[in-house]
Design a protein around this motif. Structure first.
Motif, PDB file in Angstrom:
ATOM      1  N   ASP A 148       0.840  -1.197   0.000  1.00 23.33           N
ATOM      2  CA  ASP A 148       0.000   0.000   0.000  1.00 23.33           C
ATOM      3  C   ASP A 148       0.874   1.247   0.000  1.00 23.33           C
ATOM      4  OD1 ASP A 148      -2.669  -0.778  -0.183  1.00 23.33           O
ATOM      5  OD2 ASP A 148      -2.756  -1.335   1.940  1.00 23.33           O
ATOM      6  N   SER A 149       0.212   2.404  -0.031  1.00 22.01           N
ATOM      7  CA  SER A 149       0.951   3.667  -0.057  1.00 22.01           C
ATOM      8  C   SER A 149       1.160   4.260   1.329  1.00 22.01           C
ATOM      9  CB  SER A 149       0.229   4.681  -0.956  1.00 22.01           C
ATOM     10  OG  SER A 149       0.672   4.521  -2.290  1.00 22.01           O
ATOM     11  N   THR A 150       0.602   3.619   2.341  1.00 26.11           N
ATOM     12  CA  THR A 150       0.768   4.128   3.709  1.00 26.11           C
ATOM     13  C   THR A 150       1.329   3.030   4.607  1.00 26.11           C
ATOM     14  OG1 THR A 150      -1.517   3.545   4.119  1.00 26.11           O
ATOM     15  CG2 THR A 150      -1.085   5.834   3.567  1.00 26.11           C
ATOM     16  N   THR A 151       1.852   3.446   5.757  1.00 20.00           N
ATOM     17  CA  THR A 151       2.450   2.527   6.719  1.00 20.00           C
ATOM     18  C   THR A 151       1.399   1.552   7.254  1.00 20.00           C
ATOM     19  OG1 THR A 151       3.672   4.477   7.386  1.00 20.00           O
ATOM     20  CG2 THR A 151       3.909   2.533   8.781  1.00 20.00           C
ATOM     21  N   HIS A 152       1.794   0.310   7.521  1.00 21.77           N
ATOM     22  CA  HIS A 152       0.896  -0.613   8.213  1.00 21.77           C
ATOM     23  C   HIS A 152       1.551  -1.109   9.491  1.00 21.77           C
ATOM     24  CE1 HIS A 152      -2.434  -0.668   5.542  1.00 21.77           C
ATOM     25  NE2 HIS A 152      -1.753  -1.129   4.507  1.00 21.77           N
ATOM     26  N   ARG A 153       0.675  -1.433  10.452  1.00 21.11           N
ATOM     27  CA  ARG A 153       1.133  -1.923  11.745  1.00 21.11           C
ATOM     28  C   ARG A 153       0.889  -3.425  11.800  1.00 21.11           C
ATOM     29  NH1 ARG A 153      -0.368  -2.653  17.182  1.00 21.11           N
ATOM     30  NH2 ARG A 153       0.896  -1.440  18.655  1.00 21.11           N
ATOM     31  N   TYR A 154       1.938  -4.170  12.122  1.00 19.94           N
ATOM     32  CA  TYR A 154       1.870  -5.626  12.172  1.00 19.94           C
ATOM     33  C   TYR A 154       2.138  -6.085  13.594  1.00 19.94           C
ATOM     34  CZ  TYR A 154       2.478  -5.370   7.084  1.00 19.94           C
ATOM     35  OH  TYR A 154       2.333  -5.076   5.761  1.00 19.94           O
ATOM     36  N   ALA A 155       1.521  -7.202  13.972  1.00 19.09           N
ATOM     37  CA  ALA A 155       1.784  -7.771  15.289  1.00 19.09           C
ATOM     38  C   ALA A 155       1.725  -9.286  15.176  1.00 19.09           C
ATOM     39  CB  ALA A 155       0.752  -7.278  16.295  1.00 19.09           C
TER      40      ALA A 155
END
Ligand code: C2O
Ligand code: CU
Length: 579
Positions: free
Chosen positions: A359-366
């Protein structure tokens, strides 16, 4: 307070100051004395508060404050002096303070507009235009309020305003640098890289794909989103034939993070012509980097990638044992991909999860239910990664993290933005309060390979009005210019190059240089203390200053841009060029 929030606070305070002076002036003209005095006092406080924010920004770095110190501060000073004398001179006659207060409003607004529309670097042209605007607005107001300035005064004001306007627009319009041939050079010949050992064909076309039960119009490689996963073993020679069935705006293949020879890089207008419907293009390169990468179209890339023209590229060192899963995250027509997948894994099995943010924006992973290590970022192995638990990861647009762990007896789940995308069974975990890993302090440090640099470039990321096109636009800018008018950065083969990347805007810019991996040196003046980080995609957040360096070892003309693709489309693209 972070520099990013200082930037935002300064902007808010400037708006309040401008609004206060203007409203105070209007109240004076309407003879509303108490209101006028109250507003003027408020505006004075806001204007003085700006002295604090501007000083703090200047201390954080001249880039953040240049135009505020050189243009907004003198205008604010003039505002305070003129408004103050206006109020004190005839305290009984509030109406006579109307013009000075409005002048103050124009002056503070002028400084604010320079920041919002022009930004860095502060130019004499912008300063003169602001002065012209303030004087012109004051002259018009003077007339409107029915005050009768003497002929000499009004003529003088008009003359100064016109002179400032002419000089200012002259200075603002003159191109300071002409981009040297960024767009009219010969495409490089493909180098011979050996007989292909892995052959693929990808056909781009419009398609309807099913995302969690909904039919969605997409642009797809081989009718699927993401496109087919391309895998290879290090040493393979890849040959990928790209065909375009019906994507009218053209397609290419860019190997994101793969430092291919320039002619294979897939940037239309720079390394090749876009592949039109009915045409094809053959890419050939040697798979000499191990790791997790992805490919995507680079023709109208903001639309093309969002619509689905992307896929995974994984190069493995050899046969793998255990479980090896790729998780390319994407948002297609507002729906999250990939759909959740559950796969039971036997206890003790080594697992590698290859996380890719397309995607074009940051993603948060856990990753919940197990301790894990971050084995690699952007395809490069980390030194001495330590086990992490209950720690979230922020992956920038275009970035990749490889997570490794040994399957425990209990279930494990990978969440993206709180949504489970991959699991070995049901897991109940709240992950949104977890701290976020800072890769700059993770793993074991190694001595830097370079101590001196042959070239130093600074990229100041901002927004600004771009008037060099048919239609003016509010562009995303680098050093005050928008692509294609940003001068290329020129290096020589073998140079060690340092980039300082400064974000003085209010949004994140995921930076991406083609053809090279950069070594992170420091962020906000703090040198990295963790594993060497060789990145191709990194988030420069508002107010941050990153120093990165690379060896110029891959000749050609390379795109260097923000991977928030709408930002790139709105001007945030420049080129790295070998002389
Ligand atoms: Cu993944 Cu120029 O981009
Ligand atoms: Cu950006």
């Amino acid at each position: 307070m972070t520099v990013g929030s200082l930037l935002a606070a300064d902007l808010v305070i400037a708006v309040l100051a401008a609004a206060g002076w203007l409203a105070g002036g209007a109240a004076s003209a309407a003879r509303r004395r108490p209101l006028a005095l109250g507003l003027a006092a408020f505006a004075l406080l806001a204007t003085l508060a700006r002295a604090v924010t501007i000083t703090a920004l200047a201390r954080a770095g001249w880039w953040f404050a240049a135009e505020k110190v050189l243009i907004a501060a003198p205008l604010s000073l003039a505002a305070v002096v003129v408004a103050g004398t206006g109020l004190l001179r005839r305290p009984g006659d509030i109406r006579s303070a109307g013009l000075p207060l409005l002048f103050a409003g124009y002056a503070v607004s002028g400084g604010l507009l320079v920041t919002v529309l022009h930004g860095y670097p502060a130019s004499p042209g912008a300063g003169l235009l602001a002065v012209a605007g303030v004087l012109a607005a004051t002259a018009v107001t003077w007339r409107a309020l029915g005050a009768r300035p003497s002929r000499r005064v009004s003529r003088g004001a008009v003359a100064v305003a016109v002179a400032a306007l002419v000089a200012g627009s002259g200075l603002a319009v003159t191109p300071d640098t002409v981009p040297a041939g960024a767009h009219d050079h010969e495409y490089r010949e493909a180098q011979f890289v050996g007989e292909p050992t892995r052959r693929f064909t990808l056909t781009a076309g419009t398609a309807t794909v099913n995302v969690s039960g909904r039919e969605v119009a997409a642009w797809a490689f081989d009718g699927q989103v993401p496109g087919p996963e391309l895998t290879a073993t290090v040493g393979d020679v890849l040959e990928v034939t790209l065909r375009n069935r019906d994507i009218e705006r053209g397609v290419t293949l860019h190997w994101h993070g793969y430092d291919v020879p320039n002619g294979q890089d897939g940037v239309p207008g720079v390394t090749q012509a876009a592949v039109r419907p009915g045409q094809e293009f053959v890419y050939r390169f040697r798979a000499d980097q191990v790791g997790t990468y992805w490919y995507h179209t680079h023709a109208v890339s903001d639309v093309g990638v969002r619509m689905g023209l992307y896929g995974v590229l994984v190069v493995r060192p050899g046969p793998v044992g255990g479980v090896d899963v790729t998780v390319p995250v994407h948002t297609l027509a507002g729906l999250p991909l990939p759909p959740p997948r559950t796969e039971p894994v036997r206890v003790g099995t080594p697992v590698r999860l290859r996380l890719i943010n397309t995607d074009s924006t940051t993603h948060r992973y856990a990753l919940a239910g197990t301790a894990f290590r971050v084995a690699a970022i952007d395809g490069s192995d980390l030194e001495g990664p330590t086990p992490l638990t209950d720690t979230a990861l922020l992956i920038p647009a275009g970035g990749r993290y490889d997570l490794v762990f040994t399957a425990p007896a209990t279930a494990v789940a990978l969440l993206v933005e709180g949504r489970v995308v991959w699991s070995t069974g049901p897991v109940a975990a709240t992950t949104d309060t977890w701290p976020v890993l800072d890769p700059l302090t993770y793993g074991t440090a190694e001595p830097a390979p370079w101590s001196r640099f042959d070239r130093d470039y600074t990229l100041v990321l901002d927004r600004g009005l771009d008037l060099r096109r048919l239609l003016p636009r509010y562009a995303h800018t680098v050093n005050g210019a928008a692509g294609p008018d940003i001068p290329p950065q020129v290096v020589r083969l073998g140079d060690t190059v340092r980039f300082t990347i400064v974000n003085r805007s209010l949004v994140v810019h995921p930076w991406h240089l083609h053809g090279h991996h950069v070594l992170v040196l420091s962020r906000d003046g703090q040198p990295t203390t963790g594993s060497p980080l060789w990145l191709d995609s990194f988030d420069v957040r508002p107010g941050e200053v990153w120093e990165v360096a690379f060896r110029a070892d891959n000749p050609g003309m390379w795109a260097n841009h923000c991977h928030n693709l709408p930002h790139a489309e709105a001007g945030m693209v420049l080129h790295l060029m070998y002389s």
